[in-house]
Design an enzyme around this catalytic site. Structure first.
Site, PDB file in Angstrom:
ATOM      1  N   GLY A  50     -31.992  -5.415   9.124  1.00 44.83           N
ATOM      2  CA  GLY A  50     -31.110  -5.392   7.962  1.00 44.83           C
ATOM      3  C   GLY A  50     -31.868  -5.455   6.643  1.00 44.83           C
ATOM      4  N   THR A  51     -32.915  -6.262   6.603  1.00 47.53           N
ATOM      5  CA  THR A  51     -33.666  -6.405   5.356  1.00 47.53           C
ATOM      6  C   THR A  51     -34.276  -5.064   4.948  1.00 47.53           C
ATOM      7  OG1 THR A  51     -34.181  -8.687   5.914  1.00 47.53           O
ATOM      8  CG2 THR A  51     -35.582  -7.644   4.256  1.00 47.53           C
ATOM      9  N   ASN A 128     -22.721 -13.756   4.377  1.00 51.64           N
ATOM     10  CA  ASN A 128     -23.397 -14.421   5.492  1.00 51.64           C
ATOM     11  C   ASN A 128     -23.249 -15.936   5.467  1.00 51.64           C
ATOM     12  OD1 ASN A 128     -25.144 -13.567   3.209  1.00 51.64           O
ATOM     13  ND2 ASN A 128     -26.544 -15.052   4.103  1.00 51.64           N
ATOM     14  N   GLN A 158     -23.181  -8.642   8.247  1.00 49.04           N
ATOM     15  CA  GLN A 158     -22.328  -9.700   8.799  1.00 49.04           C
ATOM     16  C   GLN A 158     -20.927  -9.192   9.107  1.00 49.04           C
ATOM     17  OE1 GLN A 158     -23.033 -12.852   9.621  1.00 49.04           O
ATOM     18  NE2 GLN A 158     -25.140 -12.921   8.887  1.00 49.04           N
ATOM     19  N   HIS A 180     -29.253  -7.735  15.479  1.00 52.21           N
ATOM     20  CA  HIS A 180     -29.207  -9.098  16.028  1.00 52.21           C
ATOM     21  C   HIS A 180     -27.994  -9.896  15.559  1.00 52.21           C
ATOM     22  CE1 HIS A 180     -31.051 -11.654  12.688  1.00 52.21           C
ATOM     23  NE2 HIS A 180     -31.358 -10.452  12.267  1.00 52.21           N
ATOM     24  N   THR A 218     -43.269   5.292  13.892  1.00 46.22           N
ATOM     25  CA  THR A 218     -42.793   5.482  15.262  1.00 46.22           C
ATOM     26  C   THR A 218     -41.629   4.543  15.547  1.00 46.22           C
ATOM     27  OG1 THR A 218     -45.011   6.107  15.936  1.00 46.22           O
ATOM     28  CG2 THR A 218     -43.503   5.409  17.685  1.00 46.22           C
ATOM     29  N   CYS A 311     -34.840 -24.749   0.381  1.00 40.03           N
ATOM     30  CA  CYS A 311     -35.673 -25.791  -0.210  1.00 40.03           C
ATOM     31  C   CYS A 311     -37.091 -25.275  -0.369  1.00 40.03           C
ATOM     32  CB  CYS A 311     -35.635 -27.073   0.607  1.00 40.03           C
ATOM     33  SG  CYS A 311     -34.946 -26.906   2.227  1.00 40.03           S
TER      34      CYS A 311
HETATM   35  N1  PLP Z   1     -27.951  -9.146   5.100  1.00 40.26           N
HETATM   36  C1  PLP Z   1     -27.186 -10.149   5.556  1.00 40.26           C
HETATM   37  C2  PLP Z   1     -25.806 -10.316   5.025  1.00 40.26           C
HETATM   38  C3  PLP Z   1     -27.691 -11.027   6.519  1.00 40.26           C
HETATM   39  O1  PLP Z   1     -26.938 -12.027   6.955  1.00 40.26           O
HETATM   40  C4  PLP Z   1     -29.008 -10.832   6.992  1.00 40.26           C
HETATM   41  C5  PLP Z   1     -29.609 -11.758   7.971  1.00 40.26           C
HETATM   42  O2  PLP Z   1     -29.230 -12.901   8.080  1.00 40.26           O
HETATM   43  C6  PLP Z   1     -29.749  -9.758   6.497  1.00 40.26           C
HETATM   44  C7  PLP Z   1     -29.193  -8.944   5.551  1.00 40.26           C
HETATM   45  C8  PLP Z   1     -31.143  -9.495   6.971  1.00 40.26           C
HETATM   46  O3  PLP Z   1     -31.121  -8.851   8.209  1.00 40.26           O
HETATM   47  P1  PLP Z   1     -32.417  -8.918   9.178  1.00 40.26           P
HETATM   48  O4  PLP Z   1     -32.487 -10.332   9.657  1.00 40.26           O
HETATM   49  O5  PLP Z   1     -32.106  -7.952  10.269  1.00 40.26           O
HETATM   50  O6  PLP Z   1     -33.586  -8.505   8.387  1.00 40.26           O
END
Ligand code: PLP
Length: 367
Positions: A50-51, A128, A158, A180, A218, A311
């Site tokens: 996701g990131t 999230n 989410q 995940h 890849t 933190c």
């Molecule tokens: N965006 C949201 C709303 C998330 O909750 C998360 C992960 O907790 C991410 C992005 C990041 O996804 P990833 O953990 O697959 O990099």
């Protein structure tokens, strides 16, 4: 996933028979993901989670078009940090965590008045931390009226487990998901890019030209295959899961509200309406305690939860999400996020309900 880790280990970019088999597995997974996201297969870009999908959307759009990125103030850091790093503007939410559409309109107008132009608006599907669902249809309509050159991105990471993503994002240009969060492997995700927007996002990784030049590298065949299988299962079972888990979540929160004094359910008003939240999120705040100590006690009781605080500096800071929602600092410092999923059971809820009230009471006695 196992055949692709054990025997069929060829590189999907190769030309020989084994490589073509790997390629076929990816193509089938692409068809599945496209179907479940409401996109065409050629619009699906596999990423390492996701990131990476969020970064590709925000930074790739900014690299290509410049201008100003506008995002909600409650985005995950995977959107927030790239947006802020490019001078992005953040838009306020209300006490439930729902985007303030008037504030979005004002932000878009302000950018234009300053002689700049908004090139991307990023608003997540579901939050999230607190689970709030955003009104994406209205967001898109507003952006098309006020800033027609801007693309709309949603971080649906989410949302996928709980919501009909094709319906919710039908008019959105860019959609991120992460495997995940719906039972798939870590390190796999998708950025879906509508055909019409494809030229508007620059790649962030250059090299072999995989994923139609949008994400070189890849592909992780096993992870992609696993993501597609998990996505199919999650989507098929979604209606039943939402109904079952929603009831468990409601019992969890309502029992806590009944048994623990000086506690709020975050983002829910006095009427107790939580219809704006996804089914799996239970978020509460306790007055007079610190989340970190509570998590420590809960972990001993094998309740693995999280707090919405970071933190990094060593000092406890309330999360940016709770701050944007106007949760008072003392309550925000005592926040607790309990996430339920497809495998959560009534016994899990019972265990949490047994552990949490005495832990809170104990901490308050010593504070
Ligand atoms: N965006 C949201 C709303 C998330 O909750 C998360 C992960 O907790 C991410 C992005 C990041 O996804 P990833 O953990 O697959 O990099």
């Amino acid at each position: 996933m196992l055949p692709h880790l054990r025997d069929q280990y060829a590189n999907p970019s190769g030309a020989h028979t084994m490589a073509r088999a790997a390629r076929k597995a990816i193509d089938e997974a692409r068809d599945t993901m496209a179907d479940l996201l409401g996109f065409e297969p050629r619009e699906v870009v596999f990423t390492g989670g996701g990131t990476e999908a969020d970064n590709l959307a925000v930074l790739g759009r900014h690299d290509r078009a410049g201008g100003v990125v506008v995002a909600s103030a409650v985005e995950h850091h995977a959107v927030l940090d790239p947006a802020v790093s490019r001078g992005g503007r953040l838009v306020a939410v209300d006490a439930r965590g729902v985007l303030d559409l008037d504030a979005l309109a004002a932000a878009l107008d302000a950018v234009t008045d300053e002689g700049e132009h908004p090139t991307l608006v990023s608003v997540m599907l579901a939050n999230n931390e607190v689970g709030t669902v955003q009104p994406l249809g209205e967001v898109v309509q507003l952006v098309r009226e006020r800033a027609p050159a801007a693309l709309v991105h949603t971080d649906a990471v989410q949302g996928f487990a709980w919501l009909d993503v094709p319906a919710a994002t039908a008019a959105v240009d860019l959609v991120s998901i992460s495997a995940h969060k719906f039972g798939g492997p870590k390190g796999a995700g998708v950025l879906a890019i509508r055909e019409g927007a494809a030229g508007g996002v620059a790649p962030r990784s250059l090299g072999g030209g995989q994923e139609r030049e949008r994400r070189s590298g890849t592909q992780d065949v096993a992870a992609i295959v696993g993501m597609a299988a998990a996505a199919r299962l999650a989507a098929t079972e979604r209606p039943a899961t939402v109904e079952r888990v929603g009831k468990l979540r409601d019992r969890l929160v309502e029992s806590l509200l009944a048994s623990v004094p000086d506690m709020i359910e975050t983002g829910v008003g006095a009427d107790g309406d939580r219809s704006h939240k996804v089914a799996g999120t239970a978020h509460v705040c306790f007055a007079g305690i610190e989340s970190e100590s509570l998590l420590f006690l809960l972990e001993k009781a094998e309740v693995f939860a999280s707090a919405a605080s970071s933190c990094a500096s060593g000092a406890q800071e309330p999360s940016h999400v709770l701050a944007a929602m106007g949760v008072p600092r003392d309550l925000a410092l005592g926040s607790l996020r309990l996430s339920l999923g497809a495998t959560s059971s009534a016994a899990d809820v019972d265990a949490a309900l047994e552990a949490i009230p005495p832990a809170v009471e104990r901490l308050r006695r010593f504070s």
